[in-house]
Design an enzyme around this catalytic site. Structure first.
Site: not given
Ligand code: NAD
Length: 290
Positions: A162, A237, A87
């Site tokens: 979204k 966010k 997102t």
């Molecule tokens: P998270 O923080 O658990 O995962 C993100 C991952 O990206 C982490 O493991 C981090 O180490 C990695 N990362 C950061 N910088 C990086 C880079 N330069 N190269 C490679 N890896 C890198 O977050 P999440 O909950 O998995 O969410 C991911 C996305 O999905 C976000 O944009 C969030 O808004 C969206 N989202 C999350 C949810 C939810 O319920 N968690 C629901 C819908 C959408």
């Protein structure tokens, strides 16, 4: 297919595992050291995308997406699909798509709803922006990771859908919580309140499917001490992204702005950080007017 998966966090990890279980070869990369079932880990993002037919990113925000895109786009196979499921702000989504297209790739922005539960169960909803050709190539993978895909139009429109959806969600959750707190003070039983509103014109997903009052309606984070679920931090966010987009598009969104301000206070100044976004109800319960 050969798939590269970059960003193996709470969402990306289980999504990548589902692709592996469906028989695909998945190479992953994350800056944190994570072990994900079925995913062979690469030493860098550039290594991960080498020879991949589809590259999937699931990253925290638009700045990180842009910097990963700068690294990997020159290393990707021409004609490969760049499927971003993070997102992020609409502008970043459109800028990355233009950069990918100029390099002969097929970009898609495909943010999800359904949370960690949906990522694990393979029941996410994808909101997709990009070309028909790109979507046709990615569709079999979206069908594995999710149960519904809506093509919203050109690049960036997935992100637009979204943030508009989540702006409605933030506003209706606040409205539902403040109405419960008012009903309490008026001496109205919560079950009666639910029974009326959930079958009347005040109904919403926040009331009917994710009721913020413990012990009322279907099971929700309220029944689990407001452990997320969907954390208030993530709602903040998404609301901020909605206001950033509204600013750029000169759209008047007073309730979206009010919801953003309230979730910001809740997360940054009160006890909302790390709690489910429906914990707005105990917040209102303890408050008085003014
Ligand atoms: P998270 O923080 O658990 O995962 C993100 C991952 O990206 C982490 O493991 C981090 O180490 C990695 N990362 C950061 N910088 C990086 C880079 N330069 N190269 C490679 N890896 C890198 O977050 P999440 O909950 O998995 O969410 C991911 C996305 O999905 C976000 O944009 C969030 O808004 C969206 N989202 C999350 C949810 C939810 O319920 N968690 C629901 C819908 C959408």
């Amino acid at each position: 297919m050969n798939i590269a998966f970059i960003g193996l966090g709470n969402m990306g990890g289980p999504m990548a595992t589902n692709l592996y279980r469906a028989g695909h070869h998945v190479t992953g990369y994350d800056t944190a050291s994570v072990a994900v079932q079925g995913v062979s880990s690469a030493h860098s993002a550039v290594d991960a995308v080498d020879g991949a037919d589809v590259v999937i990113t699931m990253l925290p925000n638009g700045d990180i997406l842009r910097s990963v895109a700068n690294e990997i786009i020159p290393a990707m196979k021409p004609g490969a699909v760049f499927l971003d499921c993070s997102t992020v702000d609409v502008e970043s989504a459109r800028a990355v798509a233009a950069q990918a297209e100029a390099a002969g790739l097929l970009p898609l922005d495909a943010p999800v709803s359904g949370g960690i539960g949906g990522a694990t169960a393979g029941t996410l909803t994808f909101m997709v922006g990009g070309s028909d050709d790109a979507l046709a190539k990615a569709a079999p993978l979206l069908d594995i990771m999710g149960q519904k895909t809506v093509h919203c139009g050109a690049s960036g429109n997935g992100q637009a859908a979204k943030i508009c959806n989540n702006m409605i969600l933030g506003v209706t959750m606040i409205a539902t919580c403040e109405a419960f707190a008012l009903a309490d003070k008026l001496g109205l039983d919560r079950q009666a309140m639910f029974d009326v509103v959930s079958t009347s014109s005040g109904y919403s997903w926040s009331m009917n499917a994710y009721c913020p009052a413990p012990g009322i309606g279907p099971k929700s984070p309220a029944d689990n001490g407001y452990a997320p679920g969907f954390a208030a931090d993530l709602m903040l966010k998404d609301l901020r992204l909605s206001q950033q987009a509204a600013e750029a598009a000169d759209a008047d969104t007073p309730l979206g702005q009010a919801a953003t301000d309230l979730y910001r206070r809740f997360v940054e100044e009160e006890d909302g950080k790390g709690r489910d976004f429906s914990a707005m109800l105990p917040r209102f319960e303890g408050r008085r007017r003014g």
